[in-house]
Design a protein around this motif. Structure first.
Motif, PDB file in Angstrom:
ATOM      1  N   ILE A  15       0.849  -1.199   0.000  1.00  0.00           N
ATOM      2  CA  ILE A  15       0.000   0.000   0.000  1.00  0.00           C
ATOM      3  C   ILE A  15       0.881   1.245   0.000  1.00  0.00           C
ATOM      4  O   ILE A  15       0.651   2.196  -0.758  1.00  0.00           O
ATOM      5  N   ALA A  16       1.900   1.239   0.866  1.00  0.00           N
ATOM      6  CA  ALA A  16       2.787   2.400   0.960  1.00  0.00           C
ATOM      7  C   ALA A  16       3.527   2.649  -0.344  1.00  0.00           C
ATOM      8  O   ALA A  16       3.733   3.801  -0.750  1.00  0.00           O
ATOM      9  N   GLN A  17       3.920   1.586  -1.034  1.00  0.00           N
ATOM     10  CA  GLN A  17       4.649   1.765  -2.289  1.00  0.00           C
ATOM     11  C   GLN A  17       3.751   2.303  -3.395  1.00  0.00           C
ATOM     12  O   GLN A  17       4.208   3.052  -4.263  1.00  0.00           O
ATOM     13  N   GLN A  18       2.478   1.918  -3.381  1.00  0.00           N
ATOM     14  CA  GLN A  18       1.538   2.514  -4.335  1.00  0.00           C
ATOM     15  C   GLN A  18       1.452   4.020  -4.128  1.00  0.00           C
ATOM     16  O   GLN A  18       1.364   4.786  -5.093  1.00  0.00           O
ATOM     17  N   LEU A  19       1.476   4.438  -2.875  1.00  0.00           N
ATOM     18  CA  LEU A  19       1.396   5.866  -2.559  1.00  0.00           C
ATOM     19  C   LEU A  19       2.708   6.575  -2.868  1.00  0.00           C
ATOM     20  O   LEU A  19       2.714   7.628  -3.519  1.00  0.00           O
ATOM     21  N   SER A  20       3.822   6.004  -2.417  1.00  0.00           N
ATOM     22  CA  SER A  20       5.110   6.680  -2.583  1.00  0.00           C
ATOM     23  C   SER A  20       5.550   6.732  -4.042  1.00  0.00           C
ATOM     24  O   SER A  20       6.396   7.553  -4.403  1.00  0.00           O
ATOM     25  N   ALA A  21       4.949   5.883  -4.891  1.00  0.00           N
ATOM     26  CA  ALA A  21       5.246   5.969  -6.325  1.00  0.00           C
ATOM     27  C   ALA A  21       4.783   7.308  -6.895  1.00  0.00           C
ATOM     28  O   ALA A  21       5.250   7.733  -7.957  1.00  0.00           O
ATOM     29  N   GLN A  22       3.863   7.965  -6.198  1.00  0.00           N
ATOM     30  CA  GLN A  22       3.361   9.268  -6.632  1.00  0.00           C
ATOM     31  C   GLN A  22       4.077  10.421  -5.931  1.00  0.00           C
ATOM     32  O   GLN A  22       3.695  11.582  -6.100  1.00  0.00           O
ATOM     33  N   ALA A  23       5.084  10.115  -5.127  1.00  0.00           N
ATOM     34  CA  ALA A  23       5.812  11.137  -4.381  1.00  0.00           C
ATOM     35  C   ALA A  23       6.886  11.773  -5.254  1.00  0.00           C
ATOM     36  O   ALA A  23       7.260  11.229  -6.293  1.00  0.00           O
ATOM     37  N   PRO A  24       7.409  12.934  -4.834  1.00  0.00           N
ATOM     38  CA  PRO A  24       8.479  13.580  -5.607  1.00  0.00           C
ATOM     39  C   PRO A  24       9.728  12.724  -5.681  1.00  0.00           C
ATOM     40  O   PRO A  24       9.957  11.861  -4.832  1.00  0.00           O
ATOM     41  N   ALA A  25      10.529  12.966  -6.696  1.00  0.00           N
ATOM     42  CA  ALA A  25      11.806  12.253  -6.833  1.00  0.00           C
ATOM     43  C   ALA A  25      12.673  12.530  -5.612  1.00  0.00           C
ATOM     44  O   ALA A  25      12.643  13.614  -5.038  1.00  0.00           O
ATOM     45  N   GLY A  26      13.436  11.540  -5.209  1.00  0.00           N
ATOM     46  CA  GLY A  26      14.304  11.708  -4.049  1.00  0.00           C
ATOM     47  C   GLY A  26      13.720  11.161  -2.770  1.00  0.00           C
ATOM     48  O   GLY A  26      14.409  11.114  -1.750  1.00  0.00           O
ATOM     49  N   THR A  27      12.455  10.735  -2.807  1.00  0.00           N
ATOM     50  CA  THR A  27      11.841  10.147  -1.622  1.00  0.00           C
ATOM     51  C   THR A  27      12.500   8.798  -1.332  1.00  0.00           C
ATOM     52  O   THR A  27      12.645   7.985  -2.236  1.00  0.00           O
TER      53      THR A  27
END
Length: 499
Positions: free
Chosen positions: A84-96
């Motif tokens: 679930i977290a990776q689905q969300l963090s895939a939409q985060a800014p580069a460098g996360t």
């Protein structure tokens, strides 16, 4: 989590000795780009507490967390929350940083972000979530804290207290690696979980985490109302019972302004009517059983599931049967567990967590041959599920098919290089096969991955003595040198700390 702290004098001494070295090791780096429309809280954290040091601290904490009884070492729970977290963090800014989520056996409703992209989720929070989008909303908020580097910012802004705490924490971690008898080692996970509450994120930081999280939630296709609805219930519950409140509202203060902002954003967004996955219901049921602290708690939880069986249908009814079966397994009433399992699979599509339950029931009944049959079938259907792979390896071992288990475990180590338990299981099979060298090497790898470096070195030296192969000895020597280098660095820090 309880806020267990090292003594004030120990924290001051740790800060005086370790802090300069720690901060000098922090290489300057640029902060991640700010999402459009979000306030800029400054970039002092980038020059004073680098992402590299943050990651080092997080990695050290999580290795100590593995020893904490509250840490949930369950592949189904960990893989689901991390997915679930990776689905969300895939939409985060580069460098996360890479986001890794782990469960914490605690009935309070809370979640916390740690340095290095690690996020802890209490069982109570998952149990309280009504749907997957609500759970995703909380995870998105925590990832928002990671994306915006609020931990690093907070530590820099509160040097006098928070950096002293971090220095003391690192000292405890160093001590625990060099000497398992150091009493401070047991405090590490409690200290780590307390970082969030000690920082006391500002209202501006909380709003920033909301907005960053909301953007990820929307872009990942979850229902954007999930964040507002869950936080709204927590805010209402805290308002009705201000003397205690929920743990989440104490560490992440909610306000009318924040709630209004979330609701306004939801009204202006595309609302995805995304149903909860089957895994959400099964994981929620599993975590409800996990947080039961006594046999009576387990029986009470089974009764709760039995009432849900009568009140629900479809996947929720199947999950209620599944939860009841897990409860009966904990109570060692295997016939009742089998009966509940049959109820869960009646009229429902098969699911990997149900199949894993069937394997565990077969093993509990000492029917290893049946367990192998079930596990092979389950792995053929769900090769990407770590828990199913572990169940197959264990079934092979219980059936005495240790050479097969070793070959299978080698494949899994290549697939999941971050999973120490595969090495631990391989060590058992090598032991049964009489292969002393590989038994010691595998167990050494397990200890190295879980932070017990002295034990890893000792086992490798035993393997070196037992080996008669020059190439193998050279590999072991190289690994020993690497671990000894790590030990020297950590013991030097400890020596300076104790001086």
């Amino acid at each position: 989590m309880p806020n267990r702290h090292l003594s004030a004098s120990l924290r001051r001494k740790a800060a005086a000795v370790l802090l300069p070295a720690l901060l000098s090791a922090a290489t300057p780096a640029l902060a991640p780009a700010q999402p459009v429309g979000l306030p800029d809280l400054g970039d002092s954290s980038a020059t004073e507490l680098s992402p590299r040091l943050e990651q080092r601290l997080g990695d050290a904490i999580i290795k100590e967390a593995l020893r904490d009884p509250a840490f949930i070492d369950d592949p189904d729970v960990t893989q689901y929350l991390t997915d679930i977290a990776q689905q969300l963090s895939a939409q985060a800014p580069a460098g996360t940083p890479t986001i890794r989520v782990f469960g914490v056996r605690d009935p309070s409703i809370n979640a916390f972000a740690m340095p290095g992209g690690y996020i802890g989720v209490h069982t109570g929070l998952v149990v309280a979530a009504r749907n997957e989008s609500e759970l995703a909303g909380v995870l998105a908020h925590e990832i928002g804290h990671v994306v915006q580097r609020h931990i690093a910012r907070g530590l820099v802004q509160q040097k006098q207290d928070s950096l002293i705490m971090v220095a003391a924490l690192l000292a405890a971690l160093v001590a625990s690696r060099g000497n398992s008898q150091v009493p401070e080692a047991a405090l590490a996970f409690g200290q780590a979980a307390a970082i969030n509450s000690q920082l006391g994120f500002s209202r501006e930081a909380e709003r920033e985490a909301d907005r960053t999280g909301f953007q990820m939630l929307e872009r990942a296709g979850f229902n954007v109302n999930g964040m507002a609805s869950f936080f709204g219930r927590l805010m209402q519950a805290s308002g009705l019972n201000e003397s205690t409140g929920q743990a989440f509202t104490r560490t992440h203060p909610l306000s009318i302004e924040r709630m209004s902002d979330m609701q306004n954003r939801a009204r202006g967004a595309v609302v995805n009517d995304r149903p909860s996955s089957s895994a959400f219901y099964f994981v929620r049921a599993k975590m409800r059983i996990m947080q039961a602290a006594s046999s009576q708690d387990v029986r009470d939880t089974v009764r709760y599931f039995e009432s849900r069986i009568a009140e629900t249908d479809g996947i929720e009814r199947s999950a209620a049967y599944y939860g009841a079966a897990l409860g009966w397994m904990r109570l060692r009433e295997f016939d009742k567990a089998q009966e509940a399992y049959l109820g869960a699979t009646s009229g429902a599509r098969s699911h990997f967590m149900l199949e894993r339950l069937a394997i565990e029931i077969a093993l509990a009944r000492n029917d290893a041959a049946r367990a192998v049959e079930l596990a092979r079938s389950a792995y053929a259907r769900w090769p990407g599920q770590r828990g199913v792979a572990m169940a197959l390896a264990e079934s092979l071992q219980r059936a005495g098919r240790n050479q097969e288990a070793v070959e299978f475990l080698k494949e899994q180590m290549l697939k999941w290089g971050d999973e120490p338990r595969f090495h631990q299981m391989a060590a058992f099979s090598y032991s049964q096969l009489g292969n002393v060298v590989n038994e010691r090497r595998s167990m050494a790898e397990y200890y190295a991955m879980t932070g017990a470096l002295p034990a890893a070195v000792e086992l490798l030296q035993q393997a070196r003595s037992a080996s008669r192969d020059f190439y193998e000895q050279s590999q072991i020597d190289a690994k020993v040198r690497d671990l000894q280098r790590q030990l020297r660095e950590e013991r030097e820090l400890l020596k300076r700390f104790q001086s």
